[in-house]
Design an enzyme around this catalytic site. Sequence first.
Site, short mmCIF file in Angstrom:
data_model
loop_
_atom_site.label_atom_id
_atom_site.label_comp_id
_atom_site.label_asym_id
_atom_site.label_seq_id
_atom_site.Cartn_x
_atom_site.Cartn_y
_atom_site.Cartn_z
N ASP A 1 0.88 -1.16 0.00
CA ASP A 1 0.00 0.00 0.00
C ASP A 1 0.92 1.23 0.00
O ASP A 1 2.12 1.14 0.29
CB ASP A 1 -0.96 -0.01 1.19
CG ASP A 1 -2.18 0.89 0.92
OD1 ASP A 1 -2.09 1.77 0.03
OD2 ASP A 1 -3.21 0.72 1.59
C1 BGC Z 1 -5.08 3.21 -0.04
C2 BGC Z 1 -5.12 2.25 -1.22
C3 BGC Z 1 -4.88 3.01 -2.50
C4 BGC Z 1 -3.54 3.73 -2.39
C5 BGC Z 1 -3.19 4.52 -3.63
C6 BGC Z 1 -3.87 4.10 -0.04
O1 BGC Z 1 -4.04 5.16 0.85
O2 BGC Z 1 -5.15 2.48 1.17
O3 BGC Z 1 -6.36 1.61 -1.26
O4 BGC Z 1 -4.90 2.15 -3.60
O5 BGC Z 1 -3.61 4.64 -1.31
O6 BGC Z 1 -3.99 5.63 -3.76
#
Ligand code: BGC
Length: 719
Positions: free
Chosen positions: A237
């Site tokens: 993530d």
């Molecule tokens: C989220 C993800 C997301 C990523 C990219 C993170 O804050 O938990 O679900 O894909 O950001 O934006």
Amino acid sequence: MSDSEQSVSHSIEPTDRVATLVDDLTAEEKLALVRGAVDPEGNATGYLPGVERLDVPELRLADGPLGVRTEEPATAFPASLALASTFDPALARRQGEAMGAEAKARDQDVLLGPGLNLIRVPHCGRTFEYYSEDPILTGAFAGAAVAGIQSAGVVATPKHYVANNQETRRASVSAAVDERVLRELYLPGFHDAVDAGARSLMTAYNRVNGTYMSEQRHLLGDVLKGEWGFEGFVVSDWFGTESAQRAANGGLDVEMPGVSLEEQFASMGMDPSAVADEMDPEIAEGMPDIGAGGHFADDLLDAVAAGDVPEARLDDMVARVLTAIEWAGLLDDRRDSGTDDELADEPEHRDLARTIATRGTVLLKNEGALPLDDDASVAVVGPNVDEAILGGGGSSETTPFDETSPVESITARADGDVAVAHGLAPVESVSMFDGMLGGDDAASEADEEPDPEIDAAVAAASEADAAVVFVRDAATEAADRDTIALPGEQDELVERVAAANDHTVVVLNTSGPVALPWREDVAAVASQWYPGQSHGESIAAVLYGDADPGGRLPVTFAPEDAYPADTAEQFPGVDDVAEYSEGLLVGYRHFDATDAEPTYPFGHGHSYASFAYEDLAVDGETVSVTVSNESERAGREVVQAYVDAPDAPDDLERPPRELAAFEAVAIEAGETVTVELTLDDRALGRYDAADGWTIDDGRFTVAVGRSSRDLRLSADIER
Ligand code: BGC
């Protein structure tokens, strides 16, 4: 034993072409395939630059799961919770196909979705991005979404693996959860996504049993890459890595976005410490540490050079990414740059968004108020009735080409007079991005307007044949809901309108279950979750009976204090540990085991038609039942089968009843259909620490009906 000796050993066997490329790459070039960088076009959420020398193209990753999030418009689909409310995974497949096509139209190769964490607590700020409190329902939708996205040649990225069930302190909290509970509740959805062929998977920010998911040898190595044979790449993530060596050896393949949050702010021309100081405190609690991320930058190659990460591990990381690039056809066919509005805005995608929003509408209660008469005079009441509630805040925010509001669509559909009264000042959406960057000015502009008054809404309602009150919450990624009560004075608004009009219908536009203190006083309640761009059209179709509300609850509605995991130790945790001590008793499993009364049980939802069940038969794995539509109108039924398993040896707890299979069917007026459901091994089995999935001997009761608490027929089978 050193970290490198313990490195995950589940390498894929790449094609000759990929293997040759891996051999030809220099160490720096390998790094460019496993560490994110900034998209020069500024459109992608994540970017791998590729290796020009060897004609390896760049890879672009865009957020989902409710639509393709780039700087450009895309179809804004309803909340995943609304999609799951249809109990029809074929719609998830079609939504996946549509999002895959739109990702391609936007020059994106990887879609960061579906989101499929189990809904453990209704407070979770991302409930709207997830499917359900049940693993079988979740898995069916996750698998269908992955298959749909990938049918367009776009890589799907199921997320967030695993036990990311809250946003509070999501970057540090450790889920203390035992193996059986992981296997039976939290992992099956991911397993189904992998079985559907997912070519990528995103790790969660949190820890599980003390270890960061980006470093979890057991869950990334033994389970995902070992047992399940996952051949895709595991991506962190965003800013969700804590080290290079432990992550690489634990099984992480790609770090995103490749820099720390601090470096990211600096690259945007902002002073990182000022940003950190000004961040909304609740959002800050859900954000990774300002220094987190960016570990692969130099540390990964140093660790390989020092022998702390085996070279074979780095090669496997690279091979997994190249395999996805090859699968997507990008090694042969460098895409044209530039994006295409026409391809991203297909009429079928608009229709699909509307169909999902309509069929995902759950009619919780209806005492004859719905459908509305065409010529009834209607008061449309609610603080936000002039806008479509697209979704919640955070990485799933999608900007549509077009949207419809309740006021515009009801006005267009009604033959009678329509009066509009807001009653209250708008409930503002909460944006994670605004919260990160120190707050939103929109609220202060709105403050300058005089507040609408509840009295005016009551007056409008008292003069109309029916009142339809729209209420909403405003959830966001990075923060949990403090309460499941509706924000502001919306409960008072509903109560006062209901007192003035006997035909008061309440429409819930919320991220998940909410408290309904006035539910006995209103004539109908429909939960539409966050309906996306077709908000107005879809609710008008349901209110006037142009479409049957096909939705059933994928989560239990209950009083706030009746949900499981209600101690601070369980949620949000103490000293960064959340004890999953409720074990398997999550959602309806808890309500059934404790006899706690749900307000509306899992699987519940009315149709405008009425159905009778007959002739249940269980033959081997096949359950069949006939369902008749006894009404004079076509309707949609969701036939649900639940299994009550025999007691397991050693007094191992088994939930009283678990969803085993389901089928959504359209049934014409007066028609009878036979529905066949399949009981697979997982529906009957339990996870045994020593023997894995096990089906105990004894008597299983299979009950079939309209919801987990409205079971019409049952049969026993011996195993
Ligand atoms: C989220 C993800 C997301 C990523 C990219 C993170 O804050 O938990 O679900 O894909 O950001 O934006």
